[in-house]
Scaffold this active site. Structure first.
Site, PDB file in Angstrom:
ATOM      1  N   TYR A   1      47.005  31.502 -14.554  1.00 45.95           N
ATOM      2  CA  TYR A   1      47.673  32.803 -14.432  1.00 45.95           C
ATOM      3  C   TYR A   1      48.431  32.835 -13.107  1.00 45.95           C
ATOM      4  O   TYR A   1      47.934  32.370 -12.076  1.00 45.95           O
ATOM      5  CB  TYR A   1      46.643  33.938 -14.460  1.00 45.95           C
ATOM      6  CG  TYR A   1      47.231  35.310 -14.193  1.00 45.95           C
ATOM      7  CD1 TYR A   1      47.694  36.091 -15.243  1.00 45.95           C
ATOM      8  CD2 TYR A   1      47.338  35.801 -12.896  1.00 45.95           C
ATOM      9  CE1 TYR A   1      48.239  37.347 -15.008  1.00 45.95           C
ATOM     10  CE2 TYR A   1      47.887  37.051 -12.648  1.00 45.95           C
ATOM     11  CZ  TYR A   1      48.340  37.816 -13.698  1.00 45.95           C
ATOM     12  OH  TYR A   1      48.893  39.048 -13.464  1.00 45.95           O
TER      13      TYR A   1
ATOM     14  N   GLU B   1      55.178  38.235 -14.069  1.00 45.70           N
ATOM     15  CA  GLU B   1      53.914  37.641 -14.498  1.00 45.70           C
ATOM     16  C   GLU B   1      54.143  36.482 -15.453  1.00 45.70           C
ATOM     17  O   GLU B   1      54.943  36.580 -16.383  1.00 45.70           O
ATOM     18  CB  GLU B   1      53.059  38.708 -15.187  1.00 45.70           C
ATOM     19  CG  GLU B   1      51.709  38.216 -15.685  1.00 45.70           C
ATOM     20  CD  GLU B   1      50.920  39.314 -16.375  1.00 45.70           C
ATOM     21  OE1 GLU B   1      50.068  39.937 -15.716  1.00 45.70           O
ATOM     22  OE2 GLU B   1      51.173  39.564 -17.576  1.00 45.70           O
TER      23      GLU B   1
END
Length: 396
Positions: free
Chosen positions: A109, A197
């Site tokens: 991530y 993101e």
């Protein structure tokens, strides 16, 4: 403002972020044609909606033939996906992303966000890629790594290097990961993002890194600098009430509850939402009518709150500064004229608390022209408690 995954990837690619080859599709035939153009043995058919959790909801499928692409595209297009971010009503899929498959060795991530406490950009990363980051933060917060960025110098090489080693990337992947982090940061700053993101960022079989998924959110207040971003807006993904309110210069956010509130000033609006929750109600919306609340604008706000039958009661909480309470009261009368045939009633209970500029005149207007279902409240606390009680009694 949000955009779709394929649009986010196009922007990131222009900043040097490595992404899989992919093409958007708006029909089953276009999906198959795009798969042919990619010419890869494996394609991924991905639903494009403004919400996470698409894979768990059946919105992401791996196809190993053109027939499978056709089958999956037929299943997903037009389907209503219900995820943890859409709410129970879900979102209808109107477009797809047909993307080349990737050789995935491990998932990570990576994101850049604004930390309101430090007023700085923060790079966040985790070894738990592909998962909901909120769940990781709640259950294993030690697996989330952060680097706070000094705005005067920007993201520095030692920070990207340190992050790459915290993630346990193999030596061969450190430089590519550093480059990706730097490119993502440049996109975040260059496009005035509120969020950039990549989930997951993947390590490939040849120790390269790429963005397998991407999400960009933009600061609405900076969109005037980015007409190219404004053109990417998909209004079918946005709440119709919010669009209608924006056109009327009203700050409206649908919160999904049944106790509507109309307030002037963002701080008071948030406090009103909080106090409705405190007394056991579920706020239907955040609505800041601003400082120029003429009667027509107030009537429009009432129309928006009452559309669709979501709101079972309304709390009008006005502290007049620039606003004039007499104009707010006149707006409530105008709303009654528009909504009801006789102009003397409203379909749901309305509790009104007026304080500040011309508050007494506003109260007199409502007193001298009585409207069914309108109740005056002397205090904010009393008003919130009353409207929550009325809504619960109506639903009992």
């Amino acid at each position: 403002m949000n955009i779709h995954e394929y649009q986010s990837k196009q922007i990131l690619k222009s900043y040097g972020v490595k992404v899989p080859e992919g093409l958007p599709a708006f029909s089953v035939e276009e999906a198959v044609e795009n798969a042919k153009k990619l010419g890869t043995p494996v394609c991924v058919v991905k639903a494009q909606i403004h919400a996470g959790g698409r894979g768990k909801a059946g919105g992401v499928k791996v196809a190993k033939s053109l027939d499978e692409v056709k089958t999956y595209a037929s299943e997903i297009l037009g389907k209503v996906l219900v995820t943890h971010q859409t709410g129970p009503e879900g979102k209808k899929v109107n477009r797809l992303l047909i993307e080349a498959g990737a050789d995935i060795k491990k998932e990570y991530y990576l994101s850049f966000v604004i930390d309101r406490n430090t007023a700085r950009v923060v790079m966040m990363a985790s070894t738990e890629g592909g998962m909901e980051i909120e769940k990781v933060a709640a259950e294993t917060p030690e697996k989330i790594f952060k680097e706070t960025i000094d705005p005067a110098v920007g993201l520095l090489p030692f920070q990207t290097s340190r992050m790459a080693y915290k993630l346990g990337l193999p030596k061969e992947a450190v430089r590519p990961a550093q480059k990706l982090m730097g490119c993502l940061y440049n996109a975040f700053v260059g496009k005035d993002c509120s969020l950039a993101e990549i989930n997951p960022m993947v390590l490939t079989g040849d120790n390269d890194v790429m963005a397998l998924d991407a999400k960009l959110n933009f600061d609405d207040s900076a969109l005037f600098r980015h007409p190219d971003i404004v053109e990417l807006r998909d209004e079918t993904e946005e709440d119709p009430k919010e669009l209608e309110a924006a056109a009327a210069d009203l700050n409206y956010v649908n919160l999904g509850g049944d106790v509507a509130c109309m307030v002037n000033g963002a701080g008071l609006a948030m406090a009103t939402v909080d106090i409705i929750k405190y007394f056991g109600g579920e706020p239907a919306n955040f609505l800041d009518v601003g400082g120029d609340s003429n009667p027509e604008k107030i009537a429009k706000a009432f129309n928006i709150m009452l559309e669709g039958g979501q709101s079972k009661g309304i709390f009008v909480n006005i502290f007049g500064g620039i606003n004039r309470c007499d104009q707010v009261a006149q707006g409530i009368l105008e709303a009654a004229k528009i909504i009801s045939p006789d102009g003397k009633s409203l379909p749901v209970p309305v509790v009104v608390r007026l304080e500040g500029t011309n508050a007494q005149q506003g109260r007199e207007i409502l007193k001298n022209t009585p409207i069914e279902n309108v109740i005056m409240a002397p205090t904010m606390e009393g008003g919130a408690e009353t409207i929550v009680k009325l809504v619960k009694e109506a639903q009992a």
